[in-house]
Motif scaffolding. Sequence first.
Motif, PDB file in Angstrom:
ATOM      1  N   ALA A  22       1.665   3.747   0.183  1.00 43.62           N
ATOM      2  CA  ALA A  22       2.127   2.519   0.840  1.00 43.62           C
ATOM      3  C   ALA A  22       2.313   2.730   2.338  1.00 43.62           C
ATOM      4  O   ALA A  22       2.016   1.842   3.150  1.00 43.62           O
ATOM      5  N   ARG A  23       2.806   3.918   2.702  1.00 41.22           N
ATOM      6  CA  ARG A  23       3.016   4.227   4.119  1.00 41.22           C
ATOM      7  C   ARG A  23       1.716   4.080   4.908  1.00 41.22           C
ATOM      8  O   ARG A  23       1.676   3.458   5.976  1.00 41.22           O
ATOM      9  N   TRP A  24       0.631   4.634   4.348  1.00 41.28           N
ATOM     10  CA  TRP A  24      -0.637   4.612   5.082  1.00 41.28           C
ATOM     11  C   TRP A  24      -1.327   3.250   4.988  1.00 41.28           C
ATOM     12  O   TRP A  24      -2.025   2.835   5.922  1.00 41.28           O
ATOM     13  N   LEU A  25      -1.129   2.533   3.889  1.00 36.73           N
ATOM     14  CA  LEU A  25      -1.656   1.165   3.815  1.00 36.73           C
ATOM     15  C   LEU A  25      -1.008   0.308   4.888  1.00 36.73           C
ATOM     16  O   LEU A  25      -1.665  -0.530   5.527  1.00 36.73           O
ATOM     17  N   ARG A  26       0.279   0.512   5.078  1.00 36.47           N
ATOM     18  CA  ARG A  26       1.010  -0.228   6.103  1.00 36.47           C
ATOM     19  C   ARG A  26       0.451   0.049   7.491  1.00 36.47           C
ATOM     20  O   ARG A  26       0.461  -0.826   8.365  1.00 36.47           O
ATOM     21  N   CYS A  27      -0.056   1.264   7.698  1.00 37.84           N
ATOM     22  CA  CYS A  27      -0.602   1.633   9.009  1.00 37.84           C
ATOM     23  C   CYS A  27      -2.009   1.089   9.234  1.00 37.84           C
ATOM     24  O   CYS A  27      -2.560   1.232  10.331  1.00 37.84           O
ATOM     25  N   GLY A  28      -2.606   0.513   8.190  1.00 41.54           N
ATOM     26  CA  GLY A  28      -3.948  -0.034   8.335  1.00 41.54           C
ATOM     27  C   GLY A  28      -5.020   1.022   8.491  1.00 41.54           C
ATOM     28  O   GLY A  28      -6.004   0.820   9.218  1.00 41.54           O
ATOM     29  N   ALA A  29      -4.852   2.148   7.825  1.00 46.60           N
ATOM     30  CA  ALA A  29      -5.818   3.246   7.946  1.00 46.60           C
ATOM     31  C   ALA A  29      -7.187   2.843   7.400  1.00 46.60           C
ATOM     32  O   ALA A  29      -7.292   2.040   6.473  1.00 46.60           O
ATOM     33  N   ARG A  30      -8.247   3.436   7.986  1.00 49.10           N
ATOM     34  CA  ARG A  30      -9.619   3.193   7.528  1.00 49.10           C
ATOM     35  C   ARG A  30     -10.161   4.379   6.743  1.00 49.10           C
ATOM     36  O   ARG A  30     -11.105   4.233   5.977  1.00 49.10           O
ATOM     37  N   VAL A  31      -9.585   5.560   6.984  1.00 53.98           N
ATOM     38  CA  VAL A  31      -9.996   6.781   6.285  1.00 53.98           C
ATOM     39  C   VAL A  31      -8.771   7.380   5.622  1.00 53.98           C
ATOM     40  O   VAL A  31      -7.760   7.640   6.291  1.00 53.98           O
ATOM     41  N   PHE A  32      -8.841   7.583   4.307  1.00 55.33           N
ATOM     42  CA  PHE A  32      -7.739   8.166   3.552  1.00 55.33           C
ATOM     43  C   PHE A  32      -8.147   9.543   3.042  1.00 55.33           C
ATOM     44  O   PHE A  32      -9.140   9.678   2.315  1.00 55.33           O
ATOM     45  N   LEU A  33      -7.386  10.559   3.430  1.00 53.45           N
ATOM     46  CA  LEU A  33      -7.602  11.913   2.942  1.00 53.45           C
ATOM     47  C   LEU A  33      -6.480  12.241   1.959  1.00 53.45           C
ATOM     48  O   LEU A  33      -5.298  12.174   2.319  1.00 53.45           O
ATOM     49  N   PHE A  34      -6.844  12.566   0.719  1.00 51.53           N
ATOM     50  CA  PHE A  34      -5.847  12.899  -0.300  1.00 51.53           C
ATOM     51  C   PHE A  34      -6.111  14.299  -0.841  1.00 51.53           C
ATOM     52  O   PHE A  34      -7.227  14.608  -1.265  1.00 51.53           O
ATOM     53  N   GLU A  35      -5.079  15.128  -0.820  1.00 52.74           N
ATOM     54  CA  GLU A  35      -5.164  16.470  -1.389  1.00 52.74           C
ATOM     55  C   GLU A  35      -4.368  16.488  -2.691  1.00 52.74           C
ATOM     56  O   GLU A  35      -3.161  16.255  -2.677  1.00 52.74           O
ATOM     57  N   GLU A  36      -5.038  16.738  -3.807  1.00 51.38           N
ATOM     58  CA  GLU A  36      -4.419  16.757  -5.137  1.00 51.38           C
ATOM     59  C   GLU A  36      -3.534  15.519  -5.338  1.00 51.38           C
ATOM     60  O   GLU A  36      -2.324  15.626  -5.562  1.00 51.38           O
ATOM     61  N   PRO A  37      -4.100  14.311  -5.262  1.00 50.84           N
ATOM     62  CA  PRO A  37      -3.273  13.102  -5.246  1.00 50.84           C
ATOM     63  C   PRO A  37      -2.480  12.841  -6.516  1.00 50.84           C
ATOM     64  O   PRO A  37      -1.476  12.127  -6.472  1.00 50.84           O
ATOM     65  N   THR A  38      -2.919  13.384  -7.659  1.00 53.89           N
ATOM     66  CA  THR A  38      -2.194  13.091  -8.904  1.00 53.89           C
ATOM     67  C   THR A  38      -1.557  14.331  -9.509  1.00 53.89           C
ATOM     68  O   THR A  38      -1.174  14.324 -10.676  1.00 53.89           O
ATOM     69  N   ALA A  39      -1.417  15.413  -8.728  1.00 53.53           N
ATOM     70  CA  ALA A  39      -0.798  16.632  -9.263  1.00 53.53           C
ATOM     71  C   ALA A  39       0.661  16.360  -9.615  1.00 53.53           C
ATOM     72  O   ALA A  39       1.427  15.829  -8.814  1.00 53.53           O
TER      73      ALA A  39
END
Length: 515
Positions: free
Chosen positions: A418-435
């Motif tokens: 939610a934090r990054w959606l709020r920032c209006g990011a265009r590129v999302f980098l996720f490291e082990e997003p569901t660990a």
Amino acid sequence: MTSDAIGPRPAPAALAISGLSKSFQGQWALRDVDFELGVGEVHALLGHNGSGKSTLIKILAGYHHPEHGAVATRNDEPFHLGSAAAASEAGLRFIHQDLGVIDELDTAENLRLGQAYQGKWWVSDRRERKAAADALASYGVHLDPGVPLSRLRAADRAMVAIVRALHSGQENSIIVLDEATASLPTEECVLLFDLVKRARDRGASIVWVTHKLHEVFSLADRVTVLRDGRKVATVPVATLDEPQLVELITGRQIENLHPVATAPSSEVILNVQGLTGPGVADASLSVHAGRVLGVTGLNGSGFDDLVHLVFGAAPRSSGEIRVGDSVLPLRHTPAQSIEAGMAFAPADRKTLSGIQSWSLRENMTLPKLRSGPVGWLSARSERRDVAVWLGRLGVVPSDPEALLSSLSGGNQQKVVIARWLRCGARVFLFEEPTAGVDVGAKTAIYEHLAAVVGLGAAVVIASSDIEEVVSVSDRVIVMREGRVVADLSGAALTVDRATAAALHESPAEKELAGQ
């Protein structure tokens, strides 16, 4: 009827609990739960975050006291729930995700932690190391007892913790392993599984707490599922398949655990060429708008280092990084990445993805502060803005002033997204997003990522879970020794091909890469 006609008396359970309840400030964390662990059994304890698993374990360990009315026995003898001393005396041992080992001490010293010294006058290093080697060997573990734990693999450190628990307990100890494999690469989990099976064969009883369903089918004899503080079922694992187990955990059927749907686009949002830096010898990649790129490999291959370099969280030595039409400078910072429209969620949520002692409001607005109408930060505006995003992602609790540390792992990850959606990011980098998140939260996270992708963002998922990466990505690059060794898409994008590329170089590597 004679006593002979009754038949042999069933063997007593290693641990039997009935009527277990626990409430916190009027909210039930556990409600009338029964649980039985057989001697020499591996029993999986499952449930989504907040289902009551942690509360049950903490009551067993003596950290929490149960409500009046709970009854427990250990080998048919009364067992005092809520007492740390009773748990220790009864041979209950607990191994959590952080293992409770000391990296600066060697293996022998870690095995002796919490135990009285048996020598007469002085501590003999030779005697201690010989005893440690014998204890490890008795469980099929062969490590140098004089090597500091900081120099061991993650799986070896976990095995030291398990052998310590077994060696310090009774022959028929109860070992509770709480997310013991959460931070282990896939190839090292096999070593831990073998040790658990050997311990079971020697009479130990194992409670295995995990979010990884494949571990249940590999290890467990039975499974107990908790949901919202109540026991849903206890069933033999052999009678279940994965969809049935998922339905027990979530309370609903889930047709697709990873519902990422992407829309084709010719626009390249992220382009990386010739990237080098710590852990990465040479890597190039590109991600189009509305696409998901998976990056995977074995532990130490550089797949996780890559996303840190791209975001500027680690210094790159060379290479070009372009976000849209913007080229980031060689020594770019995370602040410059954010300004260019990039977002990054590291694997370590507790120390790198958020500030645990801060509120959800403070954590969510930290990357992009918006001042009030007269030039200063408005807490009221923050709360209003954050409440909208918490509601959109279904964060529980949805109170902007709740501390991040009070949330489950899955809900913390939703806050990060939610934090990054709020920032209006265009590129999302996720490291082990569901660990470390449960299957229900995992599905919710991927649903939100699907929404991000549907809006035209580019997503990069770096994970050691090859099966999951393949299932959610349009393309997958596989790394080995800091280099990209395979680029898989279309019909070439399979778990077998990605695994083969990660494990070893083969004559078919060009074919694996679809070249």
